[in-house]
Design an enzyme around this catalytic site. Structure first.
Site, PDB file in Angstrom:
ATOM      1  N   HIS A  30      65.664  14.871 -19.287  1.00 10.45           N
ATOM      2  CA  HIS A  30      64.829  13.643 -20.584  1.00 10.45           C
ATOM      3  C   HIS A  30      64.828  14.265 -22.081  1.00 10.45           C
ATOM      4  O   HIS A  30      65.495  13.338 -22.996  1.00 10.45           O
ATOM      5  CB  HIS A  30      63.288  13.545 -20.775  1.00 10.45           C
ATOM      6  CG  HIS A  30      62.287  13.438 -18.906  1.00 10.45           C
ATOM      7  ND1 HIS A  30      62.960  11.503 -18.881  1.00 10.45           N
ATOM      8  CD2 HIS A  30      61.587  13.716 -18.268  1.00 10.45           C
ATOM      9  CE1 HIS A  30      61.947  11.499 -17.845  1.00 10.45           C
ATOM     10  NE2 HIS A  30      61.209  12.400 -17.635  1.00 10.45           N
ATOM     11  N   TYR A  33      57.716   6.671 -10.424  1.00 15.42           N
ATOM     12  CA  TYR A  33      58.588   8.076 -10.000  1.00 15.42           C
ATOM     13  C   TYR A  33      59.168   7.812  -8.551  1.00 15.42           C
ATOM     14  O   TYR A  33      60.094   8.458  -8.765  1.00 15.42           O
ATOM     15  CB  TYR A  33      57.627   9.080  -9.978  1.00 15.42           C
ATOM     16  CG  TYR A  33      57.214   9.547 -11.190  1.00 15.42           C
ATOM     17  CD1 TYR A  33      57.620  10.503 -11.492  1.00 15.42           C
ATOM     18  CD2 TYR A  33      55.823   9.288 -11.988  1.00 15.42           C
ATOM     19  CE1 TYR A  33      57.475  11.422 -13.267  1.00 15.42           C
ATOM     20  CE2 TYR A  33      55.232   9.292 -12.792  1.00 15.42           C
ATOM     21  CZ  TYR A  33      56.093  11.298 -14.062  1.00 15.42           C
ATOM     22  OH  TYR A  33      55.916  11.209 -14.794  1.00 15.42           O
ATOM     23  N   HIS A  81      68.487  12.696 -22.516  1.00  9.87           N
ATOM     24  CA  HIS A  81      68.792  11.365 -22.728  1.00  9.87           C
ATOM     25  C   HIS A  81      68.124  10.759 -23.493  1.00  9.87           C
ATOM     26  O   HIS A  81      68.483  10.119 -24.738  1.00  9.87           O
ATOM     27  CB  HIS A  81      67.498  10.471 -21.599  1.00  9.87           C
ATOM     28  CG  HIS A  81      66.898   8.957 -20.889  1.00  9.87           C
ATOM     29  ND1 HIS A  81      66.713   8.335 -20.827  1.00  9.87           N
ATOM     30  CD2 HIS A  81      68.491   7.951 -21.831  1.00  9.87           C
ATOM     31  CE1 HIS A  81      66.944   7.392 -20.340  1.00  9.87           C
ATOM     32  NE2 HIS A  81      67.852   6.946 -21.081  1.00  9.87           N
ATOM     33  N   HIS A 134      64.998  18.873 -14.505  1.00  3.59           N
ATOM     34  CA  HIS A 134      63.872  17.533 -14.622  1.00  3.59           C
ATOM     35  C   HIS A 134      63.878  17.267 -15.929  1.00  3.59           C
ATOM     36  O   HIS A 134      64.015  16.284 -16.261  1.00  3.59           O
ATOM     37  CB  HIS A 134      62.987  17.564 -13.664  1.00  3.59           C
ATOM     38  CG  HIS A 134      62.285  15.898 -13.972  1.00  3.59           C
ATOM     39  ND1 HIS A 134      62.307  14.443 -12.992  1.00  3.59           N
ATOM     40  CD2 HIS A 134      61.417  15.135 -15.096  1.00  3.59           C
ATOM     41  CE1 HIS A 134      61.753  13.321 -13.753  1.00  3.59           C
ATOM     42  NE2 HIS A 134      61.156  14.225 -14.906  1.00  3.59           N
ATOM     43  N   GLU A 135      62.975  18.288 -16.687  1.00  5.42           N
ATOM     44  CA  GLU A 135      62.280  17.364 -18.067  1.00  5.42           C
ATOM     45  C   GLU A 135      63.489  18.090 -19.218  1.00  5.42           C
ATOM     46  O   GLU A 135      63.824  17.208 -20.280  1.00  5.42           O
ATOM     47  CB  GLU A 135      60.957  18.903 -18.533  1.00  5.42           C
ATOM     48  CG  GLU A 135      60.192  18.310 -17.213  1.00  5.42           C
ATOM     49  CD  GLU A 135      59.281  17.129 -17.740  1.00  5.42           C
ATOM     50  OE1 GLU A 135      59.785  16.429 -18.635  1.00  5.42           O
ATOM     51  OE2 GLU A 135      58.657  16.438 -16.819  1.00  5.42           O
ATOM     52  N   GLU A 140      62.561   7.447 -15.514  1.00  6.22           N
ATOM     53  CA  GLU A 140      62.522   9.376 -14.372  1.00  6.22           C
ATOM     54  C   GLU A 140      63.825   9.233 -13.598  1.00  6.22           C
ATOM     55  O   GLU A 140      64.451   9.879 -13.589  1.00  6.22           O
ATOM     56  CB  GLU A 140      61.656   9.271 -13.712  1.00  6.22           C
ATOM     57  CG  GLU A 140      59.540   9.226 -14.112  1.00  6.22           C
ATOM     58  CD  GLU A 140      59.567  10.803 -15.675  1.00  6.22           C
ATOM     59  OE1 GLU A 140      60.249  11.491 -15.129  1.00  6.22           O
ATOM     60  OE2 GLU A 140      59.047  10.149 -15.907  1.00  6.22           O
TER      61      GLU A 140
END
Length: 667
Positions: free
Chosen positions: A465, A600, A468, A461-462, A490
């Site tokens: 980012h 979220y 992105h 998940h992180e 998110e």
């Protein structure tokens, strides 16, 4: 354009003194102030795109790029004096930001540009920049009386000061508890053997994730879990409760001054949800749908609790206690879905997960990562990678990986943007730089660092980012990377979490730390079936946090302790621990997610739609879909509305169906 050496020099905080930070902060503020003075003093009848709009865009890029080496060390530096200096620098810089954002002379020149020069012939992103600059000026009250502007400025400065203090208290918290081996019954030997022994022979545990999560999930001694959860839920309670409650009052006062019903209405104006009613309806409707799932889960958990109390001669209260939740969620996975999380961990050594994760992202998004082996960073554990486009070779940026806990370090998992990808003042393309901060269990003398499956999901998940941030091609820093609507932010990362539940990516990321064998089909199948385990309880807890956040930001003031307890009772029927106040360590409330925690769940609607509609259908490691995703979702950053990004990628309006199915609900 920065070189590896330039990056190294900027972010090696071991060579930085508190005096350096203080001096460089003053230099940056003076440099920026001089430029703002030049814009504000230009004659209203002589405003141009170059001397006002582009100049402001360049100042935003400069502020982000030169400010991060000053305000980021508070989360990463090993020297407490440097962390404190960085925290003070952030406060000084944010006060300066507030002051500049409240300059009516600048606002008047942007309006004069729109009215006298006009935006015809400019690009869509240039038009959007002008539109946002004017909107932000109005949201700061620059169209209102001088008296209101003065009060708004004072409120903004005070809120900034309080938010920084709130996070600093959390970063510096060093709560420790001590237990005997018997009090840690149920914990794996390798976990217990690595704990530090205190003076009285008891074992030391902290509130950091590598201790808190395993103990609350695995320790079968109810009193140990109670003490751990109580300490965790009361962390920074005395210091941060008054800070949070003052922030709530200040946010409401600002909303009143600016003509908004409440702080939530003020915040949501620039979000996908648009208003508090939409958020309330979304959360309450989902809560209602999840209640039947939670009722059955609670029955299952109570059955397991009763059996365990009888087996070990513990008192059975007939109800789930607050400190039971994470433990019995784990028990459900192990006993009802036969997922042995201790066994699963053996297949996820951090180095193997990192290698597989980087390979997957490179393949999917058409990128090439190269570790800068001689990089000077803020700690010996930190690694720096260079990112290039795999086809063209274009240099796109850098990312740091800082994966292990240490005293004074940021205590959760997050990405810190350090330099935006945007056009620099001289017309060159500035590359993106960011740092990924996590708190995974460190390697021991006997074993490498091993990750829980949930930690692998967090990692994926992180890192989404990170991508992105790096893949953004927006022209302006205002729209760079993750600077999208907060309730869409998110979604790109949540979508990529799906990869850790699928066979092909799991095979690439797993390898038993002793044998090297990848996860077996049997374990992968059990994991996949367990994905919807505890869906009711897990998602209702997210709804509690989102509902509490909306509640405190749709009223003028709040007793956060009693309101949080009541929200928990109303939604889950579990009694919080007396004399605790989880919101006092709920960093999101002071860290930019105020009135936005619902995001979220809201963004998960879009993440599941993107995943099912494109990747699941066309191939989860299909580079063609990955390229489309990179171009249509990641590349624009915030230069387009999220609704438009989704329509571009999906070829239609988004749907809730995939999201509901993912929760085990009828679409």
């Amino acid at each position: 354009m920065p070189t590896p050496q330039g990056i190294n020099g900027l972010y090696d905080f071991r060579k930085v003194t508190p005096e350096d930070i203080e001096k460089q902060t003053d230099v940056l503020i003076l440099k920026q102030r001089t430029s703002y003075e030049n814009i504000g003093s230009s004659p209203l009848d002589k405003v141009t795109y170059e001397n006002v709009i582009k100049h402001l865009a360049d100042l935003m890029a400069e502020r982000s790029t030169l400010g991060s080496p000053l305000d980021f060390p508070q989360h990463a530096a090993t020297d407490k004096a440097v962390r404190e200096a960085s925290s003070k620098a952030e406060q000084k810089l944010e006060e300066f930001d507030v002051e500049m954002s409240m300059r009516k002379d600048i606002f008047d020149r942007v309006v004069a540009f729109r009215d006298n020069v006009g935006v015809e012939g400019f690009s869509d992103e240039q038009k959007r920049l002008v539109e946002k600059l004017i909107l932000h000026g109005r949201r700061n009250g620059l169209h209102l009386s001088e008296e209101i502007q003065t009060e708004v400025k004072m409120i903004k400065k005070r809120m900034s000061e309080l938010s920084i203090k709130f996070q600093r208290n959390l970063n510096e918290d060093n709560t420790k508890l001590f237990f005997t081996r018997e009090e840690l019954a149920g914990m794996p030997d390798d976990f217990v053997n690595e704990l530090t022994q205190g003076e009285d022979g008891k074992l030391e545990v902290t509130m950091k994730y590598p201790h808190l999560f395993p103990i609350t999930k695995k320790c079968r001694v109810p009193d140990t879990r109670r003490l751990m959860v109580t300490a965790s839920q009361s962390k920074c309670m005395e210091e941060n409760t008054p800070i949070l409650e003052e922030l709530i009052k200040l946010r409401q006062r600002q909303a009143d001054l600016l003509g908004y019903k409440n702080h939530a209405s003020y915040v949501l104006e620039e979000r996908m949800a648009k208003n508090a009613d939409s958020v309330s309806q979304f959360l309450s409707s989902l809560s209602e749908k999840l209640q039947p799932l939670w009722e059955q889960e609670r029955v299952d958990m109570l059955k397991l609790k009763k059996e365990e109390c009888e087996k070990y001669n513990y008192e059975y209260s007939g109800k789930l206690d607050f400190w039971d939740f994470r433990y019995y969620m784990n028990q459900v996975e192990e006993k009802m879905y036969a997922v042995d999380q201790d066994e699963v961990r053996q297949y996820f050594p951090l180095e193997k997960v990192t290698s597989g994760l980087l390979d997957i992202y490179q393949t999917l998004l058409g990128l090439q990562f190269t570790q800068e082996s001689d990089a000077d960073t803020w700690h010996e554990d930190v690694k720096l990678y260079r990112v290039n486009d795999a086809k063209t070779g274009e240099h796109m940026g850098y990312f740091f990986l800082d994966l292990y806990p240490r005293d004074g370090k940021f205590g959760h998992a997050a990405i810190f943007p350090l330099q935006p990808s945007c056009d620099a003042a001289n017309g060159d393309r500035q590359v993106a730089v960011c740092a990924m901060m996590c708190n995974f269990t460190k390697p021991t003398k006997d074993k490498p660092a091993l990750l829980d499956h949930s930690e692998v999901e967090t990692y994926f998940h992180e890192f989404g980012h990170v991508m992105h941030h790096i893949c953004s091609r927006a022209t302006f820093a205002m729209f760079a990377g993750t600077r999208v609507e907060r309730d869409f932010l998110e979604a790109p990362s949540q979508m990529l979490e799906n990869w850790v539940w699928e066979k092909e990516p799991l095979s690439l990321m797993s390898g038993h730390y002793q044998s090297g064998i990848t996860l077996t089909d049997e374990i992968i199948e059990k994991l996949a079936k367990s994905r919807k385990a505890n869906a009711g309880g897990f998602n209702l807890r997210q709804i509690i946090l989102g509902t509490f956040d909306q509640s405190i930001h749709t009223r003028g003031e709040a007793d956060t302790k009693s309101l949080f307890a009541q929200t928990y009772r109303d939604i889950m029927g579990i009694e919080p621990i007396p004399n605790t106040n989880m919101p006092a360590n709920f960093g999101h409330l002071a860290g930019g997610y105020d009135a936005q925690y619902y995001g979220y769940l809201w963004s998960e609607v879009f993440s599941m739609d993107m995943y099912e509609s494109r990747f699941k259908k066309e191939g989860i490691l299909n580079p063609a879909v990955g390229a489309d995703y990179r171009v249509r979702i990641l590349q624009p950053g915030g230069s387009k509305d999220a609704d438009d990004l989704l329509r571009d990628f999906l070829g239609r309006d988004p749907s809730h169906d995939a999201f509901l199915r993912s929760k085990g609900l009828q679409a």
